[in-house]
Design an enzyme around this catalytic site. Structure first.
Site, PDB file in Angstrom:
ATOM      1  N   HIS A 127       0.830  -1.209   0.000  1.00  0.00           N
ATOM      2  CA  HIS A 127       0.000   0.000   0.000  1.00  0.00           C
ATOM      3  C   HIS A 127       0.866   1.262   0.000  1.00  0.00           C
ATOM      4  O   HIS A 127       0.524   2.251  -0.649  1.00  0.00           O
ATOM      5  CB  HIS A 127      -0.922  -0.007   1.231  1.00  0.00           C
ATOM      6  CG  HIS A 127      -1.918  -1.120   1.196  1.00  0.00           C
ATOM      7  ND1 HIS A 127      -3.266  -0.919   1.077  1.00  0.00           N
ATOM      8  CD2 HIS A 127      -1.753  -2.471   1.219  1.00  0.00           C
ATOM      9  CE1 HIS A 127      -3.895  -2.083   1.049  1.00  0.00           C
ATOM     10  NE2 HIS A 127      -2.986  -3.042   1.146  1.00  0.00           N
ATOM     11  N   ASP A 135      -5.425   5.809   1.987  1.00  0.00           N
ATOM     12  CA  ASP A 135      -5.652   4.454   1.467  1.00  0.00           C
ATOM     13  C   ASP A 135      -7.102   4.014   1.688  1.00  0.00           C
ATOM     14  O   ASP A 135      -7.730   4.385   2.687  1.00  0.00           O
ATOM     15  CB  ASP A 135      -4.721   3.484   2.188  1.00  0.00           C
ATOM     16  CG  ASP A 135      -4.694   2.123   1.531  1.00  0.00           C
ATOM     17  OD1 ASP A 135      -3.770   1.879   0.728  1.00  0.00           O
ATOM     18  OD2 ASP A 135      -5.595   1.290   1.813  1.00  0.00           O
TER      19      ASP A 135
HETATM   20  O1  UPG Z   1      10.857  -8.934  -2.518  1.00  0.00           O
HETATM   21  C1  UPG Z   1      10.031  -8.078  -2.853  1.00  0.00           C
HETATM   22  C2  UPG Z   1       8.655  -8.262  -2.659  1.00  0.00           C
HETATM   23  C3  UPG Z   1       7.808  -7.272  -3.075  1.00  0.00           C
HETATM   24  N1  UPG Z   1       8.297  -6.124  -3.644  1.00  0.00           N
HETATM   25  C4  UPG Z   1       7.389  -5.041  -4.037  1.00  0.00           C
HETATM   26  O2  UPG Z   1       6.341  -4.989  -3.082  1.00  0.00           O
HETATM   27  C5  UPG Z   1       5.107  -4.737  -3.705  1.00  0.00           C
HETATM   28  C6  UPG Z   1       4.168  -5.868  -3.371  1.00  0.00           C
HETATM   29  O3  UPG Z   1       2.867  -5.523  -3.716  1.00  0.00           O
HETATM   30  P1  UPG Z   1       1.832  -6.577  -4.323  1.00  0.00           P
HETATM   31  O4  UPG Z   1       2.439  -7.240  -5.468  1.00  0.00           O
HETATM   32  O5  UPG Z   1       0.561  -5.839  -4.592  1.00  0.00           O
HETATM   33  O6  UPG Z   1       1.686  -7.671  -3.221  1.00  0.00           O
HETATM   34  P2  UPG Z   1       1.303  -7.625  -1.642  1.00  0.00           P
HETATM   35  O7  UPG Z   1       2.424  -7.125  -0.886  1.00  0.00           O
HETATM   36  O8  UPG Z   1       0.799  -8.976  -1.329  1.00  0.00           O
HETATM   37  O9  UPG Z   1       0.079  -6.545  -1.643  1.00  0.00           O
HETATM   38  C7  UPG Z   1      -1.082  -6.407  -0.877  1.00  0.00           C
HETATM   39  O10 UPG Z   1      -1.668  -5.190  -1.375  1.00  0.00           O
HETATM   40  C8  UPG Z   1      -2.040  -5.205  -2.754  1.00  0.00           C
HETATM   41  C9  UPG Z   1      -2.575  -3.816  -3.100  1.00  0.00           C
HETATM   42  O11 UPG Z   1      -3.765  -3.550  -2.409  1.00  0.00           O
HETATM   43  C10 UPG Z   1      -3.069  -6.299  -3.010  1.00  0.00           C
HETATM   44  O12 UPG Z   1      -3.380  -6.332  -4.389  1.00  0.00           O
HETATM   45  C11 UPG Z   1      -2.517  -7.635  -2.540  1.00  0.00           C
HETATM   46  O13 UPG Z   1      -3.480  -8.649  -2.723  1.00  0.00           O
HETATM   47  C12 UPG Z   1      -2.125  -7.531  -1.072  1.00  0.00           C
HETATM   48  O14 UPG Z   1      -1.616  -8.764  -0.591  1.00  0.00           O
HETATM   49  C13 UPG Z   1       5.390  -4.614  -5.190  1.00  0.00           C
HETATM   50  O15 UPG Z   1       5.515  -3.247  -5.521  1.00  0.00           O
HETATM   51  C14 UPG Z   1       6.725  -5.317  -5.364  1.00  0.00           C
HETATM   52  O16 UPG Z   1       7.513  -4.779  -6.409  1.00  0.00           O
HETATM   53  C15 UPG Z   1       9.639  -5.953  -3.846  1.00  0.00           C
HETATM   54  O17 UPG Z   1      10.089  -4.933  -4.387  1.00  0.00           O
HETATM   55  N2  UPG Z   1      10.475  -6.946  -3.448  1.00  0.00           N
END
Ligand code: UPG
Length: 420
Positions: A18, A109
């Protein structure tokens, strides 16, 4: 702080998925001349540092509400974490009332629904920021509205805010963005994505959302040695940990498929997840690169050698994968991810199903192995379609639909300060 531009309070929900996109949006608002205060918890202040060092018109407001990492309450459920944030109601109110030039709007958010009442008390509009897509918003809205137990007087969630900003773009979700506008009863719905780090910032993509667990140049050098589009990148976002059985199945499929891969394994404090089988690294040798912890995801996806992304369909990952034009293999596990996978696979034909479901579901080894081999070598029609969507995504943010929506958002926010 500048005395002429509109001052906005930006309040991300304290979780990487987020914070990351809302800080990317903040950067865009700053470059368009707005003055921004960003509310962060002490543990997330470091994520604000790149903005603080590059823009004079941004200020942090550091308030602690959500449990800090490593505290005993850090394992709270998501609804409990959301409820915990409401403890900031009074501190924000006081900060606002004692400010010489308080914000003219709150951009918060969508999880922080209570900020709507706060904004009303303060007499300013609230813009809800959606880090997930407009299709997901439409599905949630219809579930909320049509649940038989919901009283007739309940206000629809998307009706509440003055405006809504989506990390999405018209060409990806046109029908659902239009639907949200219809539901809201006005047009203050802006699709400004994909929100990404600036590509002229060498440290931005590498350390976005967290410090990379490996030096970014090591991963890049490893990728430099691989053929175009031959590498499969495996990452399930910031929250998901695979179980032992799922980890074993995935490891076996990566081993048998003989593809090149980067596997990002999140190891959370709770330590419930499975660990990579013994000897796996040795057996796959130069073919595999394992990142234990935070990976420089956007930098990896943007490398020419990466062609496939095994993803849980978190919305940020979806947009980052689309912006990189890689073939997405979907493995949704919770939250909006099933909805996102449906959009990608069934409606847009941009992705292929790899597996589905939470802790109990284990992919079929033979099928996953075949899919990995075929995806890394073959030319699937989904690959062509995702590349077309990549063009649409970049056109949107380089002067197209997302730029126009962002300009309009900034204009509406700026008008608010003229009305004071
Ligand atoms: O090793 C890592 C892991 C993640 N990321 C970044 O972290 C973010 C992860 O976001 P997302 O892919 O949306 O996954 P979640 O962290 O699981 O996000 C939560 O939030 C999102 C937005 O609301 C929802 O769509 C998901 O279901 C919810 O689990 C992205 O920008 C990735 O590039 C990194 O850079 N490195």
């Amino acid at each position: 702080m500048s005395n002429t531009s509109a001052h906005i309070l930006v309040y991300p929900f304290p979780a990487p998925g987020h914070i990351i996109p809302l800080l990317d949006l903040t950067r865009l608002l700053l470059t368009r001349g707005l003055t921004v205060t960003v509310l962060v918890s002490p543990s997330h202040l470091a994520l604000l540092q790149p903005l603080l060092s590059s823009h004079a018109s941004v200020q942090p407001l550091v308030l602690s509400s959500a449990p800090e990492p490593n505290s005993s309450s850090a394992q709270l459920s998501l609804p409990a974490k959301i409820r915990a944030t409401a403890a900031l109601y009074d501190p924000i109110l006081q900060w606002f009332r004692s400010h010489a030039r308080p914000p003219v709007a709150i951009v918060s958010d969508f999880f922080l629904g209570w900020t709507h009442r706060l904004a009303t008390d303060l007499g300013v509009p609230r813009v809800a920021f959606w880090p997930s897509g407009a299709f997901a918003a439409s599905v949630y809205n219809s579930l909320w509205r049509d649940l038989p137990t919901i009283p007739r007087t309940t206000i629809r969630p998307t009706r509440i805010p003055w405006g809504a900003v989506f990390n999405s773009f018209t060409e990806l979700e046109r029908v659902y963005i239009d639907h949200v506008k219809k539901e809201m009863g006005h047009k203050k719905v802006w699709a400004v994505g994909p929100l990404l780090p600036p590509n002229d910032d060498p440290t931005g993509p590498a350390n976005r959302g967290g410090s990379s667990a490996v030096p970014a140049h090591e991963v890049m050098t490893w990728l430099d040695g691989k053929r175009d589009e031959s590498v499969v990148y495996v990452c399930f976002g910031s929250r998901v940990e695979l179980t032992s059985e799922q980890t074993e199945a995935l490891a076996a499929a990566l081993e048998r498929s003989e593809v090149n891969f980067i596997w990002c394994v999140q190891e959370h404090a709770a330590g419930r997840g499975g660990s990579i089988p013994e000897g796996f690294g040795k057996r796959v040798g130069e073919r595999g690169f394992i990142v234990r912890g935070w990976a420089p995801q956007v930098a990896i996806l943007s490398h020419r050698a990466v062609g496939v992304f095994v993803t849980h369909c978190g919305w940020n990952s979806v947009l980052e994968g689309v912006a990189a034009g890689v073939l997405l293999l979907t493995w949704p596990m919770g939250a909006d991810q099933f909805i996102d996978a449906n959009l990608l696979v069934d409606q847009l034909g941009l992705a292929v199903r790899a597996c589905e479901g939470g802790v109990k579901n284990i992919p079929n080894l033979g099928e996953l192995t075949r899919l990995l081999t075929e995806s890394a070598s073959g030319t699937r029609p989904e690959r062509t379609r995702v590349k077309e969507m990549r063009e649409a995504a970049w056109n949107a943010v380089k002067g197209g639909s997302s730029t126009r929506d962002l300009d309009e958002l900034v204009e509406k926010l700026s008008e608010l300060s003229k009305n004071i």
